[in-house]
Design an enzyme around this catalytic site. Structure first.
Site, mmCIF file in Angstrom:
data_model
loop_
_atom_site.group_PDB
_atom_site.id
_atom_site.type_symbol
_atom_site.label_atom_id
_atom_site.label_comp_id
_atom_site.label_asym_id
_atom_site.label_seq_id
_atom_site.Cartn_x
_atom_site.Cartn_y
_atom_site.Cartn_z
ATOM 1 N N GLY A 158 39.977 28.190 40.826
ATOM 2 C CA GLY A 158 39.570 29.537 40.279
ATOM 3 C C GLY A 158 40.446 30.487 40.335
ATOM 4 O O GLY A 158 41.271 30.725 41.169
ATOM 5 N N ALA A 197 57.090 35.638 42.673
ATOM 6 C CA ALA A 197 57.706 35.634 43.999
ATOM 7 C C ALA A 197 58.378 34.186 44.599
ATOM 8 O O ALA A 197 59.472 34.260 44.726
ATOM 9 C CB ALA A 197 56.859 36.127 44.978
ATOM 10 N N VAL A 198 57.587 33.086 44.285
ATOM 11 C CA VAL A 198 58.105 31.781 44.583
ATOM 12 C C VAL A 198 59.339 31.515 43.756
ATOM 13 O O VAL A 198 60.417 31.119 44.407
ATOM 14 C CB VAL A 198 56.998 30.695 44.349
ATOM 15 N N ARG A 210 39.865 22.951 37.510
ATOM 16 C CA ARG A 210 39.448 22.398 38.869
ATOM 17 C C ARG A 210 39.564 20.599 38.542
ATOM 18 O O ARG A 210 39.326 20.204 37.511
ATOM 19 C CB ARG A 210 37.961 22.709 38.845
ATOM 20 N N CYS A 211 40.087 19.867 39.449
ATOM 21 C CA CYS A 211 40.262 18.479 39.046
ATOM 22 C C CYS A 211 39.787 17.425 40.092
ATOM 23 O O CYS A 211 40.350 17.154 41.029
ATOM 24 C CB CYS A 211 41.889 18.282 39.009
ATOM 25 N N ASP A 241 40.339 26.853 48.797
ATOM 26 C CA ASP A 241 40.257 25.735 49.760
ATOM 27 C C ASP A 241 40.234 24.330 48.897
ATOM 28 O O ASP A 241 40.711 23.424 49.485
ATOM 29 C CB ASP A 241 38.902 25.996 50.534
ATOM 30 N N THR A 264 42.637 33.290 45.937
ATOM 31 C CA THR A 264 41.184 33.117 45.543
ATOM 32 C C THR A 264 40.320 34.548 45.765
ATOM 33 O O THR A 264 40.655 35.337 46.807
ATOM 34 C CB THR A 264 40.287 31.992 46.401
ATOM 35 N N ILE A 265 39.358 34.965 44.921
ATOM 36 C CA ILE A 265 39.011 36.254 45.133
ATOM 37 C C ILE A 265 37.618 36.145 46.313
ATOM 38 O O ILE A 265 37.329 37.047 46.966
ATOM 39 C CB ILE A 265 38.283 36.676 43.979
ATOM 40 N N ASP A 266 37.528 34.923 46.895
ATOM 41 C CA ASP A 266 36.399 34.635 47.476
ATOM 42 C C ASP A 266 36.949 35.164 49.185
ATOM 43 O O ASP A 266 35.791 35.508 49.855
ATOM 44 C CB ASP A 266 36.027 33.260 47.910
ATOM 45 N N ASP A 301 37.889 33.421 51.602
ATOM 46 C CA ASP A 301 37.332 32.465 52.379
ATOM 47 C C ASP A 301 38.190 31.237 53.098
ATOM 48 O O ASP A 301 37.957 30.174 53.266
ATOM 49 C CB ASP A 301 36.284 31.787 51.826
ATOM 50 N N MET A 319 29.874 37.214 43.520
ATOM 51 C CA MET A 319 30.687 36.022 43.760
ATOM 52 C C MET A 319 30.829 35.888 45.194
ATOM 53 O O MET A 319 30.788 36.720 46.011
ATOM 54 C CB MET A 319 31.705 35.636 42.781
ATOM 55 N N ARG A 329 31.154 32.383 46.333
ATOM 56 C CA ARG A 329 30.690 30.950 46.815
ATOM 57 C C ARG A 329 29.893 30.807 47.917
ATOM 58 O O ARG A 329 28.865 31.512 48.002
ATOM 59 C CB ARG A 329 31.946 30.080 46.731
ATOM 60 N N GLU A 385 22.447 49.812 50.232
ATOM 61 C CA GLU A 385 21.340 50.063 51.287
ATOM 62 C C GLU A 385 20.915 48.854 52.057
ATOM 63 O O GLU A 385 20.841 48.921 53.119
ATOM 64 C CB GLU A 385 20.047 50.386 50.696
ATOM 65 N N LYS A 393 14.691 57.595 46.072
ATOM 66 C CA LYS A 393 13.920 56.821 45.077
ATOM 67 C C LYS A 393 14.871 55.847 44.372
ATOM 68 O O LYS A 393 14.339 55.049 43.366
ATOM 69 C CB LYS A 393 13.302 57.943 43.895
ATOM 70 N N VAL A 430 33.410 38.824 35.415
ATOM 71 C CA VAL A 430 34.081 40.051 35.621
ATOM 72 C C VAL A 430 34.826 40.178 36.843
ATOM 73 O O VAL A 430 36.239 40.639 36.759
ATOM 74 C CB VAL A 430 33.213 41.119 34.991
HETATM 75 O O1 F6P Z 1 36.222 30.442 44.004
HETATM 76 C C1 F6P Z 1 36.112 31.610 42.975
HETATM 77 C C2 F6P Z 1 34.797 31.488 42.294
HETATM 78 O O2 F6P Z 1 34.769 32.549 41.438
HETATM 79 C C3 F6P Z 1 33.594 31.771 43.219
HETATM 80 O O3 F6P Z 1 33.113 32.925 43.749
HETATM 81 C C4 F6P Z 1 32.561 31.407 42.411
HETATM 82 O O4 F6P Z 1 31.381 30.752 43.134
HETATM 83 C C5 F6P Z 1 33.206 29.959 41.352
HETATM 84 O O5 F6P Z 1 34.429 30.386 41.634
HETATM 85 C C6 F6P Z 1 32.586 29.912 40.128
HETATM 86 O O6 F6P Z 1 33.532 28.867 39.455
HETATM 87 P P1 F6P Z 1 33.622 28.528 38.053
HETATM 88 O O7 F6P Z 1 34.499 29.484 37.401
HETATM 89 O O8 F6P Z 1 34.199 27.295 37.902
HETATM 90 O O9 F6P Z 1 32.281 28.546 37.374
#
Ligand code: F6P
Length: 319
Positions: free
Chosen positions: A11, A22-23, A72-73, A103, A125-127, A129, A169, A171, A187, A214, A250
Protein backbone atom coordinates in the site's frame (compact mmCIF):
# COMPACT_ATOMS: atom_id res chain seq x y z
CA UNK A 1 29.12 -1.88 -4.03
CA UNK A 2 28.58 0.20 -7.17
CA UNK A 3 24.94 0.13 -8.04
CA UNK A 4 21.83 -0.07 -5.85
CA UNK A 5 18.13 -0.45 -6.60
CA UNK A 6 15.14 1.04 -4.81
CA UNK A 7 11.49 0.04 -4.92
CA UNK A 8 8.23 0.81 -3.16
CA UNK A 9 5.80 -2.00 -2.55
CA UNK A 10 2.43 -2.76 -0.94
CA UNK A 11 0.00 0.00 0.00
CA UNK A 12 1.32 3.46 -0.86
CA UNK A 13 2.06 5.76 2.06
CA UNK A 14 2.70 9.53 2.17
CA UNK A 15 6.43 10.05 2.52
CA UNK A 16 7.46 7.17 0.28
CA UNK A 17 8.63 9.69 -2.32
CA UNK A 18 10.71 11.50 0.29
CA UNK A 19 12.32 8.14 1.15
CA UNK A 20 13.07 7.36 -2.52
CA UNK A 21 14.59 10.82 -2.86
CA UNK A 22 16.76 10.31 0.22
CA UNK A 23 17.99 6.89 -0.94
CA UNK A 24 18.78 8.25 -4.40
CA UNK A 25 20.52 11.46 -3.35
CA UNK A 26 22.46 9.89 -0.47
CA UNK A 27 23.68 7.12 -2.75
CA UNK A 28 24.69 9.50 -5.56
CA UNK A 29 26.40 11.77 -3.01
CA UNK A 30 28.56 8.78 -2.05
CA UNK A 31 29.35 7.87 -5.65
CA UNK A 32 26.85 5.05 -6.18
CA UNK A 33 24.55 4.58 -9.16
CA UNK A 34 20.86 4.20 -8.41
CA UNK A 35 18.17 2.31 -10.29
CA UNK A 36 14.46 2.71 -9.63
CA UNK A 37 12.40 -0.46 -9.83
CA UNK A 38 8.88 0.48 -10.92
CA UNK A 39 5.63 -1.22 -9.78
CA UNK A 40 7.14 -3.00 -6.76
CA UNK A 41 8.05 -6.69 -6.89
CA UNK A 42 5.89 -7.15 -9.99
CA UNK A 43 8.10 -4.67 -11.84
CA UNK A 44 11.19 -6.32 -10.40
CA UNK A 45 10.18 -9.69 -11.86
CA UNK A 46 9.39 -8.05 -15.20
CA UNK A 47 12.57 -5.95 -15.31
CA UNK A 48 10.75 -2.58 -15.12
CA UNK A 49 13.98 -0.86 -14.05
CA UNK A 50 15.40 2.58 -14.94
CA UNK A 51 18.36 4.66 -13.84
CA UNK A 52 17.58 7.44 -11.37
CA UNK A 53 19.57 10.68 -11.49
CA UNK A 54 19.52 13.60 -9.05
CA UNK A 55 16.80 15.28 -11.13
CA UNK A 56 14.63 12.13 -11.25
CA UNK A 57 13.74 12.68 -7.61
CA UNK A 58 13.39 16.47 -7.78
CA UNK A 59 10.02 18.00 -6.84
CA UNK A 60 8.70 14.81 -5.23
CA UNK A 61 9.42 15.32 -1.51
CA UNK A 62 6.03 16.98 -1.05
CA UNK A 63 3.99 14.51 -3.07
CA UNK A 64 1.81 11.73 -1.67
CA UNK A 65 1.68 8.29 -3.26
CA UNK A 66 4.79 6.88 -4.88
CA UNK A 67 6.32 8.00 -8.16
CA UNK A 68 7.88 4.52 -8.45
CA UNK A 69 4.32 3.10 -8.37
CA UNK A 70 3.39 0.20 -6.17
CA UNK A 71 1.70 -3.17 -6.38
CA UNK A 72 0.74 -6.12 -4.26
CA UNK A 73 2.39 -9.15 -5.85
CA UNK A 74 1.37 -12.65 -4.69
CA UNK A 75 3.74 -14.24 -7.27
CA UNK A 76 6.73 -12.83 -5.42
CA UNK A 77 5.84 -15.07 -2.47
CA UNK A 78 7.01 -18.04 -4.55
CA UNK A 79 10.63 -19.16 -4.87
CA UNK A 80 10.38 -18.91 -8.68
CA UNK A 81 9.19 -15.30 -8.46
CA UNK A 82 12.02 -14.38 -6.08
CA UNK A 83 14.69 -16.01 -8.26
CA UNK A 84 13.27 -14.26 -11.32
CA UNK A 85 13.63 -10.97 -9.40
CA UNK A 86 17.25 -11.72 -8.52
CA UNK A 87 17.97 -12.58 -12.15
CA UNK A 88 16.67 -9.13 -13.20
CA UNK A 89 18.75 -7.41 -10.52
CA UNK A 90 21.87 -9.23 -11.70
CA UNK A 91 21.07 -8.47 -15.34
CA UNK A 92 21.06 -4.76 -14.48
CA UNK A 93 24.26 -5.07 -12.44
CA UNK A 94 22.48 -4.11 -9.21
CA UNK A 95 24.39 -5.17 -6.09
CA UNK A 96 21.84 -4.38 -3.36
CA UNK A 97 18.23 -3.31 -2.97
CA UNK A 98 16.34 -0.90 -0.72
CA UNK A 99 12.71 -1.93 -0.21
CA UNK A 100 10.29 0.69 1.09
CA UNK A 101 7.00 -0.77 2.27
CA UNK A 102 5.01 -2.64 4.89
CA UNK A 103 5.18 -6.13 6.32
CA UNK A 104 4.42 -7.89 2.99
CA UNK A 105 7.26 -5.94 1.37
CA UNK A 106 9.57 -6.91 4.24
CA UNK A 107 8.71 -10.57 3.62
CA UNK A 108 9.96 -10.12 0.04
CA UNK A 109 13.13 -8.40 1.25
CA UNK A 110 13.66 -11.18 3.78
CA UNK A 111 13.29 -13.83 1.06
CA UNK A 112 15.81 -12.06 -1.21
CA UNK A 113 18.20 -11.80 1.74
CA UNK A 114 17.82 -15.53 2.40
CA UNK A 115 18.68 -16.19 -1.27
CA UNK A 116 21.90 -14.24 -0.66
CA UNK A 117 20.89 -10.89 -2.20
CA UNK A 118 21.49 -7.95 0.21
CA UNK A 119 18.34 -5.94 0.96
CA UNK A 120 17.47 -3.20 3.40
CA UNK A 121 13.86 -2.75 4.57
CA UNK A 122 12.57 0.79 5.14
CA UNK A 123 9.21 0.90 6.97
CA UNK A 124 6.63 2.66 4.80
CA UNK A 125 2.98 2.11 5.68
CA UNK A 126 0.21 4.17 7.25
CA UNK A 127 -0.55 1.23 9.60
CA UNK A 128 2.46 1.73 11.92
CA UNK A 129 2.62 -2.03 12.35
CA UNK A 130 6.24 -2.82 11.43
CA UNK A 131 8.36 -4.41 14.13
CA UNK A 132 11.70 -2.75 14.90
CA UNK A 133 10.49 0.84 14.62
CA UNK A 134 8.28 3.05 16.75
CA UNK A 135 7.01 4.90 13.69
CA UNK A 136 6.52 4.07 10.04
CA UNK A 137 6.61 6.51 7.14
CA UNK A 138 3.06 7.67 6.40
CA UNK A 139 1.56 7.07 9.82
CA UNK A 140 1.75 10.71 10.93
CA UNK A 141 0.15 11.99 7.73
CA UNK A 142 -2.66 9.42 7.90
CA UNK A 143 -3.22 10.33 11.52
CA UNK A 144 -3.57 14.01 10.67
CA UNK A 145 -6.03 13.15 7.88
CA UNK A 146 -8.11 11.13 10.34
CA UNK A 147 -8.07 13.86 12.97
CA UNK A 148 -9.17 16.41 10.41
CA UNK A 149 -12.09 14.12 9.50
CA UNK A 150 -13.01 13.52 13.16
CA UNK A 151 -13.01 17.27 13.86
CA UNK A 152 -15.33 17.86 10.91
CA UNK A 153 -17.65 15.00 11.78
CA UNK A 154 -17.76 16.26 15.36
CA UNK A 155 -19.31 19.53 14.11
CA UNK A 156 -22.25 17.58 12.69
CA UNK A 157 -22.38 15.19 15.64
CA UNK A 158 -22.75 18.18 17.96
CA UNK A 159 -25.20 20.09 15.78
CA UNK A 160 -27.51 17.09 15.31
CA UNK A 161 -26.86 15.44 18.68
CA UNK A 162 -25.82 12.19 17.03
CA UNK A 163 -23.56 9.26 17.76
CA UNK A 164 -20.88 8.73 15.11
CA UNK A 165 -18.92 5.57 14.49
CA UNK A 166 -15.79 6.29 12.45
CA UNK A 167 -14.01 3.28 10.95
CA UNK A 168 -10.31 3.78 10.25
CA UNK A 169 -7.67 1.68 8.50
CA UNK A 170 -4.76 -0.15 10.07
CA UNK A 171 -5.28 -3.72 8.90
CA UNK A 172 -4.69 -5.84 12.04
CA UNK A 173 -3.16 -2.98 14.04
CA UNK A 174 -4.97 -0.39 16.15
CA UNK A 175 -2.35 2.37 16.05
CA UNK A 176 -4.26 4.71 13.74
CA UNK A 177 -7.45 4.28 15.79
CA UNK A 178 -5.68 4.72 19.12
CA UNK A 179 -3.65 7.80 18.21
CA UNK A 180 -6.48 9.42 16.26
CA UNK A 181 -9.03 8.55 18.94
CA UNK A 182 -6.85 10.01 21.65
CA UNK A 183 -6.00 13.18 19.76
CA UNK A 184 -9.54 13.53 18.39
CA UNK A 185 -11.14 13.21 21.82
CA UNK A 186 -13.18 10.09 21.00
CA UNK A 187 -15.47 8.69 23.70
CA UNK A 188 -14.61 5.12 22.76
CA UNK A 189 -11.70 3.63 20.85
CA UNK A 190 -12.00 0.06 19.61
CA UNK A 191 -8.74 -1.63 18.58
CA UNK A 192 -8.01 -5.27 17.70
CA UNK A 193 -5.34 -5.57 20.40
CA UNK A 194 -8.00 -5.22 23.13
CA UNK A 195 -11.25 -7.09 23.85
CA UNK A 196 -14.39 -5.01 23.49
CA UNK A 197 -17.82 -5.84 24.78
CA UNK A 198 -20.55 -3.98 22.92
CA UNK A 199 -22.62 -3.93 26.15
CA UNK A 200 -19.84 -1.89 27.81
CA UNK A 201 -19.65 0.49 24.85
CA UNK A 202 -23.41 1.03 25.04
CA UNK A 203 -23.40 1.43 28.84
CA UNK A 204 -20.73 4.15 28.53
CA UNK A 205 -22.75 5.96 25.85
CA UNK A 206 -25.86 5.84 28.04
CA UNK A 207 -23.95 7.14 31.04
CA UNK A 208 -22.76 10.08 28.94
CA UNK A 209 -26.30 10.71 27.72
CA UNK A 210 -27.62 10.77 31.29
CA UNK A 211 -24.94 13.36 32.12
CA UNK A 212 -26.33 15.51 29.29
CA UNK A 213 -23.84 14.55 26.58
CA UNK A 214 -25.93 14.21 23.43
CA UNK A 215 -23.22 13.42 20.88
CA UNK A 216 -20.45 10.85 20.83
CA UNK A 217 -17.55 9.81 18.64
CA UNK A 218 -16.51 6.16 18.52
CA UNK A 219 -13.37 5.30 16.57
CA UNK A 220 -13.19 1.70 15.35
CA UNK A 221 -10.10 0.12 13.82
CA UNK A 222 -10.96 -1.96 10.75
CA UNK A 223 -9.25 -4.93 12.43
CA UNK A 224 -12.03 -5.03 15.04
CA UNK A 225 -14.78 -5.57 12.47
CA UNK A 226 -17.21 -3.60 10.37
CA UNK A 227 -17.97 -0.09 11.61
CA UNK A 228 -21.34 -0.34 9.85
CA UNK A 229 -22.30 -3.43 11.85
CA UNK A 230 -21.10 -1.87 15.10
CA UNK A 231 -23.08 1.30 14.32
CA UNK A 232 -26.24 -0.75 13.66
CA UNK A 233 -25.89 -2.59 16.96
CA UNK A 234 -25.33 0.64 18.87
CA UNK A 235 -28.40 2.26 17.35
CA UNK A 236 -30.52 -0.80 18.13
CA UNK A 237 -29.28 -1.01 21.71
CA UNK A 238 -29.48 2.73 22.51
CA UNK A 239 -32.02 4.14 20.05
CA UNK A 240 -29.64 7.12 19.72
CA UNK A 241 -29.49 8.62 16.23
CA UNK A 242 -26.30 6.94 14.91
CA UNK A 243 -24.29 7.37 11.72
CA UNK A 244 -21.24 5.56 10.41
CA UNK A 245 -18.37 6.98 8.36
CA UNK A 246 -15.82 4.61 6.83
CA UNK A 247 -12.86 6.83 6.02
CA UNK A 248 -11.23 4.38 3.59
CA UNK A 249 -8.46 5.32 1.17
CA UNK A 250 -8.61 9.04 1.90
CA UNK A 251 -6.26 8.03 4.76
CA UNK A 252 -3.56 6.85 2.34
CA UNK A 253 -3.24 9.98 0.24
CA UNK A 254 -2.11 13.55 0.57
CA UNK A 255 1.04 15.54 0.96
CA UNK A 256 3.25 14.08 3.72
CA UNK A 257 3.55 16.02 6.98
CA UNK A 258 6.90 17.53 7.95
CA UNK A 259 7.35 14.69 10.47
CA UNK A 260 6.90 12.07 7.74
CA UNK A 261 9.25 13.88 5.33
CA UNK A 262 11.96 14.09 7.98
CA UNK A 263 11.47 10.47 9.05
CA UNK A 264 11.57 9.29 5.42
CA UNK A 265 14.73 11.30 4.73
CA UNK A 266 16.48 9.92 7.81
CA UNK A 267 15.47 6.30 7.24
CA UNK A 268 16.20 6.39 3.50
CA UNK A 269 19.67 7.79 4.12
CA UNK A 270 20.30 5.26 6.90
CA UNK A 271 19.50 2.41 4.51
CA UNK A 272 22.20 3.64 2.13
CA UNK A 273 24.68 4.10 4.99
CA UNK A 274 24.25 0.45 5.94
CA UNK A 275 24.86 -0.65 2.37
CA UNK A 276 27.97 1.53 2.19
CA UNK A 277 29.19 -0.24 5.34
CA UNK A 278 28.67 -3.53 3.50
CA UNK A 279 25.67 -4.52 5.59
CA UNK A 280 22.66 -6.20 3.98
CA UNK A 281 19.67 -8.04 5.38
CA UNK A 282 18.80 -5.22 7.78
CA UNK A 283 15.60 -3.34 8.60
CA UNK A 284 15.91 0.31 9.63
CA UNK A 285 13.74 2.06 12.17
CA UNK A 286 13.48 4.79 14.73
CA UNK A 287 13.39 4.33 18.49
CA UNK A 288 13.47 7.18 21.02
CA UNK A 289 14.32 9.46 18.08
CA UNK A 290 17.50 7.48 17.30
CA UNK A 291 17.98 5.54 14.08
CA UNK A 292 18.28 1.81 14.66
CA UNK A 293 18.66 -1.27 12.50
CA UNK A 294 17.90 -4.93 13.04
CA UNK A 295 18.44 -8.16 11.24
CA UNK A 296 15.43 -8.21 8.89
CA UNK A 297 14.65 -11.85 9.63
CA UNK A 298 14.80 -11.26 13.37
CA UNK A 299 12.78 -8.02 13.07
CA UNK A 300 9.96 -9.81 11.27
CA UNK A 301 9.76 -12.34 14.08
CA UNK A 302 8.95 -9.67 16.66
CA UNK A 303 5.26 -9.09 17.27
CA UNK A 304 3.93 -5.58 16.75
CA UNK A 305 2.65 -4.16 20.02
CA UNK A 306 0.30 -1.35 20.83
CA UNK A 307 1.42 1.27 23.35
CA UNK A 308 -0.40 -0.03 26.46
CA UNK A 309 0.18 3.15 28.43
CA UNK A 310 -1.38 5.20 25.68
CA UNK A 311 -4.40 2.91 25.56
CA UNK A 312 -4.80 3.22 29.32
CA UNK A 313 -4.54 7.00 29.02
CA UNK A 314 -7.22 7.04 26.33
CA UNK A 315 -9.49 5.10 28.70
CA UNK A 316 -8.84 7.49 31.56
CA UNK A 317 -9.44 10.63 29.47
CA UNK A 318 -12.68 9.42 27.95
CA UNK A 319 -14.69 8.48 31.05
O1 F6P B 1 -1.59 -1.36 4.64
C1 F6P B 1 -2.22 -0.16 4.30
C2 F6P B 1 -3.70 -0.38 4.13
O2 F6P B 1 -4.29 0.84 3.75
C3 F6P B 1 -4.43 -1.00 5.31
O3 F6P B 1 -4.69 -0.05 6.32
C4 F6P B 1 -5.66 -1.54 4.65
O4 F6P B 1 -6.19 -2.62 5.40
C5 F6P B 1 -5.15 -2.03 3.32
O5 F6P B 1 -3.93 -1.31 3.08
C6 F6P B 1 -6.07 -1.80 2.15
O6 F6P B 1 -5.49 -2.39 1.04
P1 F6P B 1 -5.94 -2.09 -0.46
O7 F6P B 1 -5.58 -0.67 -0.77
O8 F6P B 1 -5.16 -3.07 -1.25
O9 F6P B 1 -7.42 -2.29 -0.49
Amino acid sequence: MKRIGVLTSGGDAPGMNAAVRAVTRKAIYHGLEVYGIYHGYQGLMEGDIKRLELGSVGDIIQRGGTTLFSARCPEFKTREGQLQGIEQLKKHGIDALVVIGGDGSYMGAKALTEHGFPCIGVPGTIDNDIPGTEFTIGFDTALNTVIDAIDKIRDTATSHERTYVIEVMGRNAGDIALWAGLSGGAETIMIPEEDHDIEDVVAKLKRGHERGKKHSIIVVAEGVGSGVEIGKKIEEMTSFDTRVTVLGHVQRGGSPTAADRVLASRLGAKAVELLLEGKGGRAVGIEKNELVDYDIIEALGRPHKIDDKMYQLSQELSI
